[in-house]
Design a protein around this motif. Structure first.
Motif, PDB file in Angstrom:
ATOM      1  N   VAL A 134      84.483 -65.038  65.050  1.00  0.00           N
ATOM      2  CA  VAL A 134      83.964 -63.757  65.526  1.00  0.00           C
ATOM      3  C   VAL A 134      85.136 -62.770  65.657  1.00  0.00           C
ATOM      4  CG1 VAL A 134      82.512 -62.590  67.226  1.00  0.00           C
ATOM      5  CG2 VAL A 134      82.263 -65.051  66.877  1.00  0.00           C
ATOM      6  N   PRO A 135      85.628 -62.245  64.538  1.00  0.00           N
ATOM      7  CA  PRO A 135      86.761 -61.307  64.618  1.00  0.00           C
ATOM      8  C   PRO A 135      86.366 -60.041  65.367  1.00  0.00           C
ATOM      9  CG  PRO A 135      85.806 -61.312  62.423  1.00  0.00           C
ATOM     10  CD  PRO A 135      85.154 -62.442  63.169  1.00  0.00           C
ATOM     11  N   THR A 136      87.291 -59.522  66.154  1.00  0.00           N
ATOM     12  CA  THR A 136      87.013 -58.328  66.946  1.00  0.00           C
ATOM     13  C   THR A 136      88.061 -57.254  66.702  1.00  0.00           C
ATOM     14  OG1 THR A 136      88.266 -59.173  68.851  1.00  0.00           O
ATOM     15  CG2 THR A 136      85.891 -59.632  68.796  1.00  0.00           C
ATOM     16  N   ALA A 137      87.642 -56.007  66.899  1.00  0.00           N
ATOM     17  CA  ALA A 137      88.563 -54.872  66.921  1.00  0.00           C
ATOM     18  C   ALA A 137      88.897 -54.601  68.384  1.00  0.00           C
ATOM     19  CB  ALA A 137      87.914 -53.652  66.282  1.00  0.00           C
TER      20      ALA A 137
ATOM     21  N   ALA B 206      75.507 -54.043  73.561  1.00  0.00           N
ATOM     22  CA  ALA B 206      75.196 -53.639  72.194  1.00  0.00           C
ATOM     23  C   ALA B 206      75.833 -52.272  71.979  1.00  0.00           C
ATOM     24  CB  ALA B 206      73.690 -53.565  71.993  1.00  0.00           C
ATOM     25  N   VAL B 207      76.519 -52.098  70.843  1.00  0.00           N
ATOM     26  CA  VAL B 207      77.257 -50.860  70.602  1.00  0.00           C
ATOM     27  C   VAL B 207      77.062 -50.391  69.167  1.00  0.00           C
ATOM     28  CG1 VAL B 207      79.049 -51.404  72.313  1.00  0.00           C
ATOM     29  CG2 VAL B 207      79.384 -52.084  69.919  1.00  0.00           C
ATOM     30  N   THR B 208      77.275 -49.103  68.969  1.00  0.00           N
ATOM     31  CA  THR B 208      77.487 -48.571  67.625  1.00  0.00           C
ATOM     32  C   THR B 208      78.908 -48.024  67.602  1.00  0.00           C
ATOM     33  OG1 THR B 208      76.527 -46.441  68.261  1.00  0.00           O
ATOM     34  CG2 THR B 208      75.071 -48.038  67.190  1.00  0.00           C
TER      35      THR B 208
ATOM     36  N   ASP C 267      77.500 -66.468  70.060  1.00  0.00           N
ATOM     37  CA  ASP C 267      76.496 -66.597  69.002  1.00  0.00           C
ATOM     38  C   ASP C 267      75.115 -66.179  69.528  1.00  0.00           C
ATOM     39  OD1 ASP C 267      78.367 -67.457  67.202  1.00  0.00           O
ATOM     40  OD2 ASP C 267      77.922 -69.585  67.428  1.00  0.00           O
ATOM     41  N   ASN C 268      74.780 -66.601  70.753  1.00  0.00           N
ATOM     42  CA  ASN C 268      73.507 -66.207  71.356  1.00  0.00           C
ATOM     43  C   ASN C 268      73.463 -64.704  71.613  1.00  0.00           C
ATOM     44  OD1 ASN C 268      72.510 -68.827  71.399  1.00  0.00           O
ATOM     45  ND2 ASN C 268      73.304 -69.257  73.455  1.00  0.00           N
ATOM     46  N   ASP C 269      74.593 -64.159  72.091  1.00  0.00           N
ATOM     47  CA  ASP C 269      74.661 -62.719  72.353  1.00  0.00           C
ATOM     48  C   ASP C 269      74.449 -61.930  71.063  1.00  0.00           C
ATOM     49  OD1 ASP C 269      75.247 -63.261  75.018  1.00  0.00           O
ATOM     50  OD2 ASP C 269      77.415 -63.051  74.739  1.00  0.00           O
ATOM     51  N   ILE C 270      75.075 -62.382  69.984  1.00  0.00           N
ATOM     52  CA  ILE C 270      74.963 -61.682  68.707  1.00  0.00           C
ATOM     53  C   ILE C 270      73.516 -61.682  68.224  1.00  0.00           C
ATOM     54  CG2 ILE C 270      75.564 -61.834  66.246  1.00  0.00           C
ATOM     55  CD1 ILE C 270      78.388 -62.676  67.147  1.00  0.00           C
ATOM     56  N   LYS C 271      72.837 -62.815  68.347  1.00  0.00           N
ATOM     57  CA  LYS C 271      71.422 -62.873  67.960  1.00  0.00           C
ATOM     58  C   LYS C 271      70.598 -61.878  68.772  1.00  0.00           C
ATOM     59  CE  LYS C 271      71.563 -67.766  66.630  1.00  0.00           C
ATOM     60  NZ  LYS C 271      71.163 -69.147  67.012  1.00  0.00           N
ATOM     61  N   GLN C 272      70.887 -61.812  70.065  1.00  0.00           N
ATOM     62  CA  GLN C 272      70.145 -60.904  70.941  1.00  0.00           C
ATOM     63  C   GLN C 272      70.402 -59.451  70.551  1.00  0.00           C
ATOM     64  OE1 GLN C 272      70.976 -61.518  75.107  1.00  0.00           O
ATOM     65  NE2 GLN C 272      69.417 -60.063  75.785  1.00  0.00           N
TER      66      GLN C 272
END
Length: 310
Positions: free
Chosen positions: A206-209, A225-227, A295-300
């Protein structure tokens, strides 16, 4: 727009203006109304609109790390002021000299000699000078004596309550992003450059900036959740704001994982817009447990962007 740093950088060309003064943290709807008031008068008189701000903000000078978190970093505040049509921003360093300046000195050095203000817009609760000895009435009297007009700002209410940086900060700390957006007049966002981090996200897929916040203390904390927007970039994603307790983080960090994007963002200026609160930050028993939760957060969050619901 011109940014002037310090009284010592004022020149003769800066004399004659319509001005206002304050922290302008967040440049929210109340601030925007003040700016519109200043701009209208500036156009009427054919004079530039000037906003006077402080760095650090006075409460930060007096309270240090105990001061409430800012809504906007300095550079973001300046960008917002520019977007609202301000001609000049004068940033005064709030230090011991400014703290001990008397109210009379404030009027003489800043309003008269420095800016030659023709019209000054302030809140009727505005206090200035050493020990906050100067007030709105003193300014009115000074204006009558030296030939500049002084008016108070027009209060801006939402739901029968005054819009203020404190009210927005409370909304954000309660993760009420909808109310914060209504008071700001735009979604809440944090802007900063991507810096190199520990790159732990890559080790768990899960690479992050990592968005640099320097000394900025964000009022948000948790997973959102972001844009994210930047140069030639618009992406949806998930972000964590906080101390990263699972990996023993030492200072607050904003980390954003952007969906379906694999590119080098280091050094880019990104704006992270917060759309929905997912969960509080939590310490997990090792990276594997953290990865499962992410992984659960990303699905949500992906489902949120598909359906608009959590």
């Amino acid at each position: 727009m011109e940014l002037i740093r310090g009284l010592h950088n004022l020149r003769d060309k800066h004399k004659g203006c319509v001005a206002t003064i304050g922290n302008f943290d967040g440049v929210h709807l109340g601030h925007q109304q003040v700016l519109a008031q200043v701009l209208r008068k500036g156009r009427e008189l054919g004079l530039p609109a000037v906003v006077i701000i402080f760095e650090p903000q006075p409460r930060e000078f007096f309270s240090g790390s105990q001061a409430p978190p800012r809504l906007t970093r300095f550079d973001e505040k300046v960008r917002l002021l520019k977007a609202n049509g301000v001609d000049r921003v004068l940033c005064l360093t709030f230090n011991e000299r400014l703290r001990t300046m008397s109210a009379d000195q404030f009027v003489d050095e800043l309003l008269l000699k420095g800016l030659a203000v023709r019209h000054f817009v302030v809140g009727d609760d505005f206090r200035f000078g050493c020990d906050r000895s100067g007030d709105y009435n003193m300014l009115r009297q000074s204006g009558e004596r030296y030939g500049f007009s002084v008016v108070n700002t027009e209060t801006f209410d939402v739901d029968g309550e005054r819009v203020s940086s404190t009210r927005i900060r409370t909304a954000l700390q309660n993760n009420d992003l909808v109310l914060a957006q209504r008071l700001l007049g735009r979604p809440y966002r944090v802007t900063g450059r991507v810096m190199h981090g520990q790159k732990l996200g890559r080790t768990i897929g899960v690479p992050t900036a990592n968005v640099r916040m320097h000394r900025f203390h964000c009022p948000l904390n948790g997973v959102y959740a972001v844009t994210v927007t930047g140069k030639n970039l618009t992406a949806e994603g998930i972000a964590n704001v906080g101390m990263r307790p699972t990996v023993n983080g030492k200072q607050p960090v904003l980390e954003a994982h952007l969906f379906d994007l694999d590119s080098d963002l280091y050094g880019q200026l990104l704006s992270v817009e917060f759309k929905a609160f997912i969960r509080p930050e939590k310490k997990f028993e090792g990276l594997e447990k953290l990865k499962q939760q992410i992984d659960n957060d990303i699905k949500q969050v992906r489902n949120y962007f598909l359906t608009g619901a959590l």
